[in-house]
Each structure stands twice: as C-alpha cells, then as structure tokens.
Design an enzyme around this catalytic site. Structure first.
Site, PDB file in Angstrom:
ATOM      1  N   HIS A 233      -9.891   6.525 -41.128  1.00 25.72           N
ATOM      2  CA  HIS A 233     -10.646   5.195 -41.095  1.00 25.72           C
ATOM      3  C   HIS A 233     -11.857   5.007 -40.417  1.00 25.72           C
ATOM      4  CE1 HIS A 233      -6.119   3.497 -41.140  1.00 25.72           C
ATOM      5  NE2 HIS A 233      -6.087   4.534 -40.119  1.00 25.72           N
TER       6      HIS A 233
HETATM    7  C1  BDR Z   1      -8.030   2.022 -36.186  1.00 26.82           C
HETATM    8  O1  BDR Z   1      -7.094   2.292 -34.927  1.00 26.82           O
HETATM    9  C2  BDR Z   1      -7.197   3.225 -34.508  1.00 26.82           C
HETATM   10  O2  BDR Z   1      -5.942   3.846 -34.223  1.00 26.82           O
HETATM   11  C3  BDR Z   1      -8.131   4.118 -35.241  1.00 26.82           C
HETATM   12  O3  BDR Z   1      -9.047   4.886 -34.525  1.00 26.82           O
HETATM   13  C4  BDR Z   1      -8.945   3.179 -36.187  1.00 26.82           C
HETATM   14  O4  BDR Z   1     -10.134   2.835 -35.282  1.00 26.82           O
HETATM   15  C5  BDR Z   1      -6.969   2.082 -37.381  1.00 26.82           C
HETATM   16  O5  BDR Z   1      -6.430   1.095 -37.615  1.00 26.82           O
END
Ligand code: BDR
Ligand code: CA
Length: 315
Positions: A233
């Site tokens: 992500h």
């Molecule tokens: C987001 O949530 C966190 O767990 C990750 O680092 C990312 O920023 C993804 O949904």
C-alpha cells in the site's frame, strides 16, 4: 521534490522509505510518526531504526499517540509485535527531536512555502492537529498524497473501512475537507489491485533486510487473501507522489462516514452523475473542493521500481 513523510512504521511504511530513498531528485526532509499499525512509541523507534539503516539523515518527530475521538487500535497481526515482522532489531542509536509531528509539519511548511509535499501513510491525526495550529496549511503545502480509503472495493478492517481512515475517521474527514488544492487519495481500489505476487518476493536476494520483514507481512496477506504475496500500500502512494503519471484518477468531493453503524470510517464520494440542469443537488460534501482518487496504476512498472529500491545497497 521535498517530501515530509507522516507514517506509522509498519512494514509497508518501511517499504515507502526504501522507495523514496531510491528516487533521484527526491529529498525526504523530515518524518513524523503516528499511532496506527503499532503504538506511536514503537512507530517512532522503527522510523529511527529505518533512517539509521538507510542512511536517511533527517529529523524524526513523534506525533499523536491516539486518535482524535476514539480509543487507540493497532494492527500487530499485520505488522508483527514490533511493527517490523519481529525483525525491528536493536534499539535505535538516534532519538526523536522533541518537537511534535504536527509542530514539525507546520514549521517546515513555513520554511518551504509551496515547495514541500506531504506523504501521509498512517492515520491522519498529526495532519488534523497541524491544521488546528496552522489553518493556512493548505496554502503552504505543495502536493498532498494520502494512503487511505476503499471507495468501490471492500475495506480491510471492516467491510467498508480501510485501516488508516478507520484508525482516526474524524482526522481523515478534517483533512479531506481542509481545502488542499492538490490532494490525491491512494486507496485500496489500487493498492489491492497492486498485489505483489509471491514470486516477486521469492526473487529478492536472500540476505536483504526487506526480505526478512516482508515474510511476516506476506504470511498475513496469504492467510487473508488465499494467494501468495503481499500488498504494498504505502510504497505505491509514495510512487504516485513522485510520479503522478503512474496512476489514473477519479476527481470528486470526498468525505468520511462518521456515524454509520456499519460504515463508520468509510471513504465516500459524490458518485451520482447528474445531468446538467438536474433538479437534484450534490449530496456529499458539496462545499468541498475536488480531490483525486487513484483508480488504476501501472503496476508492473511500480513493482519493478520497488524491486530496484529494496535491492540497492545502503549508504
Ligand atoms: C494502510 O494501513 C496500514 O496497515 C498500512 O501501513 C497502510 O498504511 C493500509 O490499509
Ligand atoms: Ca502505514
């Protein structure tokens, strides 16, 4: 490009730092930390460990330890008990600055007016707090890229909510409504589609650090998705900040659902396409200026850039 990073490291946050460090003409100016994947003290220690490991010599400011209006929630099941898959390692040898992340953001926005971009890859608590101490922040920053939201795909914490917005919905809604002129939201619609397959991970050199912490993260995603690999992500958001042409976008007015019994934390947009002259008005955030939401990305190109970034030798 000068970038201030606000993050909750976090395995994919770590990857975003690897990604940025590898880009020519891109300077990380400072890092702010926030609760989210782990408590903020752990996120701060991890940010310091990562800057030491990567030779990124910038101030790290510890930010908010809890959301604006709800209790703290963390995600060790995704990122490991220490936020780096059990591989955080020794205590950092450097320390955070003593300034808060919100104060740091305000100070640097004034130091570099319209020349500082913000990459926010954790809950948006620090950015919301910065807006409270500097309402002119939208005029002072250049680009803002936020990782968060699930518009037309399921959430990853609830059926509707993505983790960063779920961890502080009030802050996210304040930021989306603050009037940032160049605001891009990178949500699960593109990050889930940008899944890195197991072969990508297996092809990395055995001895590099990211391969260690990514194993934990991939194990989580494999149990969650039923296929090998992981979802990068935060580095995708970093890549879209550096190169907006990596994605295509839907422009709209966005808000966060704050009161829904099942939908709290969901990113919402005014999605009705009304005919010109229609008697029906816009019903979601009509007073807000438009932002961009990424809808497609050049994923092969991005994954190759990420592979390059994690395999570069450290400084
Ligand atoms: C987001 O949530 C966190 O767990 C990750 O680092 C990312 O920023 C993804 O949904
Ligand atoms: Ca994150």
């Amino acid at each position: 490009m000068r970038i201030i990073v606000d993050a909750d490291p976090g395995i994919d946050d770590a990857l975003a730092l690897y990604y940025l460090r590898a880009q020519a003409d891109t300077e990380i100016v400072a890092i702010g930390t926030v609760h989210g994947n782990v408590p903020v003290e752990q996120a701060t220690a991890n940010a310091l460990r990562l800057t030491e490991r990567l030779g990124i010599k910038v101030p790290v400011a510890m930010g908010a330890g809890k959301p604006l209006a709800q209790d703290l929630m963390t995600a060790e099941e995704v990122h490991g008990h220490d936020g780096l898959g059990g591989f955080a390692g020794d205590e950092p040898t450097t320390a955070c600055t003593g300034e808060s992340a919100a104060e740091q953001l305000k100070r640097l926005a004034h130091k570099y007016p319209k020349q500082l971009s913000l990459l926010a890859i954790g809950p948006l608590t620090n950015v919301a707090l910065a807006l409270q101490i500097e309402p002119r922040l939208p005029e002072l920053l250049d680009k803002v890229v936020v990782m968060g939201g699930a518009l037309n795909v399921p959430g990853n914490v609830t059926s509707y909510a993505e983790a960063n917005f779920w961890h502080d919905p009030e802050a996210a809604d304040l930021v989306l409504g603050a009037g940032f002129e160049d605001l891009t939201i990178v949500g699960l619609d593109v990050t889930m589609a940008g899944h890195a397959p197991g072969e990508w991970l297996e092809a990395l050199p055995q001895d590099i650090y990211p391969r260690k912490f990514l194993r934990f993260y991939a194990d989580f995603y494999e149990s969650f998705l039923g296929k090998s690999g992981f979802v990068p992500h935060d580095p995708l958001a970093a890549a879209i900040l550096v190169d907006p042409a990596l994605a295509t976008y839907q422009e709209d007015r966005f808000a966060i659902e704050l009161t829904g019994r099942y939908t709290r934390g969901k990113l919402v947009a005014d999605q009705r396409f009304l005919a010109p002259g229609s008697p029906f008005g816009r019903d979601i955030a009509p007073e807000r200026i438009k932002a961009k939401y990424a809808v497609t990305t050049k994923n092969d190109a991005f994954l190759e850039q990420l592979r390059h970034a994690v395999t570069l030798p450290y400084d």
